[in-house]
Design a protein around this motif. Structure first.
Motif, PDB file in Angstrom:
ATOM      1  N   PRO A  43       0.794  -1.247   0.000  1.00 21.64           N
ATOM      2  CA  PRO A  43       0.000   0.000   0.000  1.00 21.64           C
ATOM      3  C   PRO A  43       0.818   1.284   0.000  1.00 21.64           C
ATOM      4  O   PRO A  43       0.546   2.185  -0.804  1.00 21.64           O
ATOM      5  CB  PRO A  43      -0.830  -0.125   1.283  1.00 21.64           C
TER       6      PRO A  43
ATOM      7  N   ARG B  73       2.624   1.831  -3.331  1.00 22.94           N
ATOM      8  CA  ARG B  73       1.690   2.243  -4.387  1.00 22.94           C
ATOM      9  C   ARG B  73       1.292   3.716  -4.220  1.00 22.94           C
ATOM     10  O   ARG B  73       1.221   4.460  -5.203  1.00 22.94           O
ATOM     11  CB  ARG B  73       0.435   1.358  -4.341  1.00 22.94           C
ATOM     12  N   ALA B  74       1.043   4.122  -2.981  1.00 23.73           N
ATOM     13  CA  ALA B  74       0.659   5.517  -2.746  1.00 23.73           C
ATOM     14  C   ALA B  74       1.789   6.465  -3.125  1.00 23.73           C
ATOM     15  O   ALA B  74       1.558   7.515  -3.725  1.00 23.73           O
ATOM     16  CB  ALA B  74       0.276   5.706  -1.281  1.00 23.73           C
TER      17      ALA B  74
ATOM     18  N   SER C 253      -5.087   4.814  -3.491  1.00 24.29           N
ATOM     19  CA  SER C 253      -5.224   4.762  -2.039  1.00 24.29           C
ATOM     20  C   SER C 253      -5.658   3.352  -1.651  1.00 24.29           C
ATOM     21  O   SER C 253      -6.348   2.669  -2.416  1.00 24.29           O
ATOM     22  CB  SER C 253      -6.243   5.791  -1.559  1.00 24.29           C
ATOM     23  N   THR C 254      -5.275   2.924  -0.447  1.00 22.82           N
ATOM     24  CA  THR C 254      -5.479   1.535  -0.048  1.00 22.82           C
ATOM     25  C   THR C 254      -5.696   1.450   1.454  1.00 22.82           C
ATOM     26  O   THR C 254      -5.189   2.270   2.219  1.00 22.82           O
ATOM     27  CB  THR C 254      -4.243   0.671  -0.399  1.00 22.82           C
TER      28      THR C 254
ATOM     29  N   ILE D  35      -4.291   4.653   3.509  1.00 21.81           N
ATOM     30  CA  ILE D  35      -3.102   5.309   2.957  1.00 21.81           C
ATOM     31  C   ILE D  35      -3.458   5.883   1.595  1.00 21.81           C
ATOM     32  O   ILE D  35      -3.993   5.187   0.731  1.00 21.81           O
ATOM     33  CB  ILE D  35      -1.928   4.316   2.820  1.00 21.81           C
ATOM     34  N   ALA D  36      -3.146   7.179   1.399  1.00 20.25           N
ATOM     35  CA  ALA D  36      -3.486   7.843   0.133  1.00 20.25           C
ATOM     36  C   ALA D  36      -2.312   8.690  -0.335  1.00 20.25           C
ATOM     37  O   ALA D  36      -1.522   9.178   0.473  1.00 20.25           O
ATOM     38  CB  ALA D  36      -4.723   8.722   0.305  1.00 20.25           C
ATOM     39  N   PRO D  37      -2.170   8.870  -1.654  1.00 22.56           N
ATOM     40  CA  PRO D  37      -1.103   9.741  -2.169  1.00 22.56           C
ATOM     41  C   PRO D  37      -1.350  11.205  -1.809  1.00 22.56           C
ATOM     42  O   PRO D  37      -2.494  11.638  -1.689  1.00 22.56           O
ATOM     43  CB  PRO D  37      -1.180   9.544  -3.694  1.00 22.56           C
TER      44      PRO D  37
ATOM     45  N   ALA E 268       2.819  10.696   0.757  1.00 26.60           N
ATOM     46  CA  ALA E 268       1.662   9.881   1.122  1.00 26.60           C
ATOM     47  C   ALA E 268       1.201  10.258   2.527  1.00 26.60           C
ATOM     48  O   ALA E 268       2.006  10.617   3.387  1.00 26.60           O
ATOM     49  CB  ALA E 268       2.003   8.391   1.065  1.00 26.60           C
TER      50      ALA E 268
ATOM     51  N   THR F  51      -0.935   8.705   5.741  1.00 24.01           N
ATOM     52  CA  THR F  51      -1.465   7.497   6.374  1.00 24.01           C
ATOM     53  C   THR F  51      -2.236   7.896   7.616  1.00 24.01           C
ATOM     54  O   THR F  51      -1.704   8.593   8.489  1.00 24.01           O
ATOM     55  CB  THR F  51      -0.341   6.531   6.773  1.00 24.01           C
TER      56      THR F  51
ATOM     57  N   GLU G 181      -8.556  10.649  -0.128  1.00 25.32           N
ATOM     58  CA  GLU G 181      -7.975  11.073  -1.407  1.00 25.32           C
ATOM     59  C   GLU G 181      -8.200  12.567  -1.647  1.00 25.32           C
ATOM     60  O   GLU G 181      -7.311  13.272  -2.133  1.00 25.32           O
ATOM     61  CB  GLU G 181      -8.577  10.257  -2.550  1.00 25.32           C
TER      62      GLU G 181
ATOM     63  N   GLY H 165      -5.833  14.407   0.481  1.00 20.81           N
ATOM     64  CA  GLY H 165      -4.493  14.273  -0.082  1.00 20.81           C
ATOM     65  C   GLY H 165      -4.264  15.196  -1.265  1.00 20.81           C
ATOM     66  O   GLY H 165      -3.181  15.767  -1.418  1.00 20.81           O
TER      67      GLY H 165
END
Length: 577
Positions: free
Chosen positions: A237, A240-241, A247-248, A281-283, A293, A295, A314, A317
């Protein structure tokens, strides 16, 4: 520079600027929304609210929201003591209402549900945000508590996003933006927040690991610091972010597998150290790039994050990314401007028997570095030239104009052994055809050693704040003679000169208006404060005098300040007349 604007004009300009940027921030809210100041006056309103109420912004801005809008079920005006919204406003806490009424411009009633929350309206001023939805009157009696709760959840979400926009976009300091972001999400959405940022060198730095303990935010610096590089294809996660993929949701079990990268090892350590059981967790990304990111973690809070929470995260973010990108661009440009300004400002000459010190302080909250400057240099006849000035503007163009003006003044002063007024007249004639300077203020002076061993100052003042002379015993005098109009007016008026003999062990202070001007304070008040503190510091060494004066007098973060201080030697035997 020039004549200071009145307090009323300044307040009106502030209200206009505040309304403009707040309105832009409220446009992101899909419901009707307006913001009020501490007195309950409307300072901004979004287009949706104007449409629902049938009013124009001019009809609402500056009005008391309660008197203008709040009504009872029969359209009667409500006493403030009987108005739930007004009561909630005075409490200063977030609140909501299921069914109340606003007055439409056509005289009808608009049934609404509403939510209010404290709100930053800029310039360190606090206010309140009101977000409202219209209710169909035929369905009011049938509204179920569950439906109202869902509506209020939407309102709270919209209010949080609006508050995020205004809080983060109203600062150009990266650290302050991050502090505000943490205050927005903790403890409202989680009891832990982690911010990982990608530096300009493409390295990842764990910038913040913060825990909400009630109303206190605890920074866990032992968990912060540099992170391993971002894997190019890791499905984990955080990786990826940080690549801006998605987002995960995550939990301890996510990272209790064989790690595929160094970041995965750090994440396992984070979950173990914090006790986070559910995380989202999001960018953090701008329109140009991924910046990091965000979290959010829950350890003590009972509910786990769900997929539905990711949309809100998101959105936060994205807003954080835009604010951080703007702050980084500002700091980069500011560093360039400060470097340019510092290289342009000269080194002071050594003059036997005299002490001389200078300071240049850029305004921390100004959008750009400005055109404040000082100079001192030897003249062809052995005298010493002193100058202090301010070019109109707060940008790189002003700094460049300052350099043009300073270099021309040096050339004229060196080549023409004339009184200061004639040198400045010649400079004024050349400003418009030769330079990019529109207007500027300036003091230009000649300092010479007389036959009796005392120092004589001759000067002319082109619209600049007057020099201040302070004796060793603390007597002060503003040198108001020799005053003429500022440079760049094109009037061609001749300038006067003035001359004074400086007492032994006295201090001469040349400064720019950033030292004495501040909103809410008159120019006379600024000059009086400068005189008072300068007199109290007269016995200090010149370096201590200068530093302490700036610390005591300078308004924080309002304008650039250039300062030149000079001290004459004591009289014979160290005594003073």
């Amino acid at each position: 520079m020039g004549r200071p604007e009145s307090t009323e004009t300044r307040h009106e300009r502030f209200r206009t600027a505040t309304s403009s940027w707040l309105t832009r921030a409220l446009e992101a809210i899909g419901a009707g929304a307006y913001a009020v100041d501490e007195q309950g006056r409307i300072v901004a309103v979004n287009p949706r609210a104007l449409h629902l109420l049938g009013r124009s912004a001019q009809e609402m801005i500056g009005q008391d929201a309660h008197d203008l809008l709040h009504r009872g079920p029969q359209g009667q005006r409500l006493p403030a003591a009987q108005c739930g919204m007004r009561e909630a406003f005075h409490s200063g806490d977030p609140a909501h209402g299921h069914t109340d009424y606003f007055a439409h411009a056509d005289g009808s009633l608009l049934a609404i549900s509403w939510m209010i929350t404290p709100y930053d309206i800029g310039d360190d001023a606090s206010g309140t945000l009101v977000v409202f939805h219209p209710l169909e009157s035929t369905h009011l009696a049938d509204t179920h508590p569950e439906e109202a709760s869902e509506t209020l959840t939407d309102l709270e979400r919209l209010a949080l996003l609006a508050e995020t926009t205004t809080q983060l976009t109203s600062t150009l300091d990266v650290d302050e933006a991050l502090r505000r972001l943490l205050g927005l999400v903790l403890p409202r959405l989680a009891d832990w927040a982690v911010i990982d940022l990608i530096t300009e060198r493409d390295e990842v730095w764990r910038t913040a690991v913060v825990q909400a303990d009630g109303g206190t935010l605890i920074h866990h610096t032992e968990l912060q610091g540099p992170m391993p590089p971002v894997p190019e294809s890791s499905p984990m996660p955080l990786s990826r972010a940080l690549r801006g993929v998605a987002s995960t949701l995550a939990g301890p079990e996510t990272y209790h597998v064989a790690p595929d990268s160094g970041i995965a090892v750090e994440q396992r350590h984070l979950f173990d150290a914090t006790g986070i059981r559910s995380a989202a967790i999001a960018p953090i990304r701008s329109t140009r790039d991924v910046l990091g990111a965000l979290t959010l973690g829950r350890a003590a809070q009972p509910d786990d994050f769900t997929v539905a929470d990711l949309t809100l995260l998101e959105d936060i973010g994205r807003r954080a990314g835009l604010a951080l990108d703007n702050a980084r661009l500002y700091q980069r440009q500011r560093a360039i401007a400060e470097t340019m300004q510092n290289h342009l400002l000269p080194q002071m000459p050594r003059v036997p028997g005299l002490q001389m010190t200078v300071r240049y302080l850029p305004a921390p909250d100004a959008s750009q570095v400005g055109g404040d400057w000082y100079d001192a240099f030897a003249l062809s006849d052995g005298a010493t030239a002193l100058a202090i000035g301010d070019v109109v503007g707060h940008d790189l163009e002003a700094a460049a104009g300052m350099a043009q003006l300073r270099n021309m003044l040096r050339a004229y002063a060196w080549s023409q052994q004339k009184p200061p007024s004639r040198i400045v007249d010649r400079l004024d004639e050349a400003i418009m055809p030769i330079t990019d300077v529109a207007m500027a203020t300036l003091i230009f002076a000649r300092l010479t050693l007389a036959e009796d061993g005392r120092w004589e100052l001759s000067w002319t003042n082109a619209g600049h704040p007057p020099p201040l002379l302070i004796t060793h015993d603390g007597l002060t005098q503003f040198l108001t003679d020799g005053h003429g109009i500022l440079l760049g007016t094109g009037t061609g008026a001749k300038r006067p000169d003035a001359t004074i003999t400086l007492p032994p062990d006295s201090t001469l202070l040349l400064y720019t208006d950033g030292l004495i001007e501040a909103p809410g304070r008159t120019l006379d008040e600024g000059l009086s404060e400068l005189r008072q503190h300068a007199a109290a510091l007269a016995h200090r060494s010149l370096t201590s005098f200068t530093d302490q004066l700036l610390r005591r007098v300078r308004p924080p973060g309002l304008d650039d300040v250039a300062l030149l201080a000079l001290r004459t030697p004591p009289g014979p035997g160290g005594s003073n007349p």
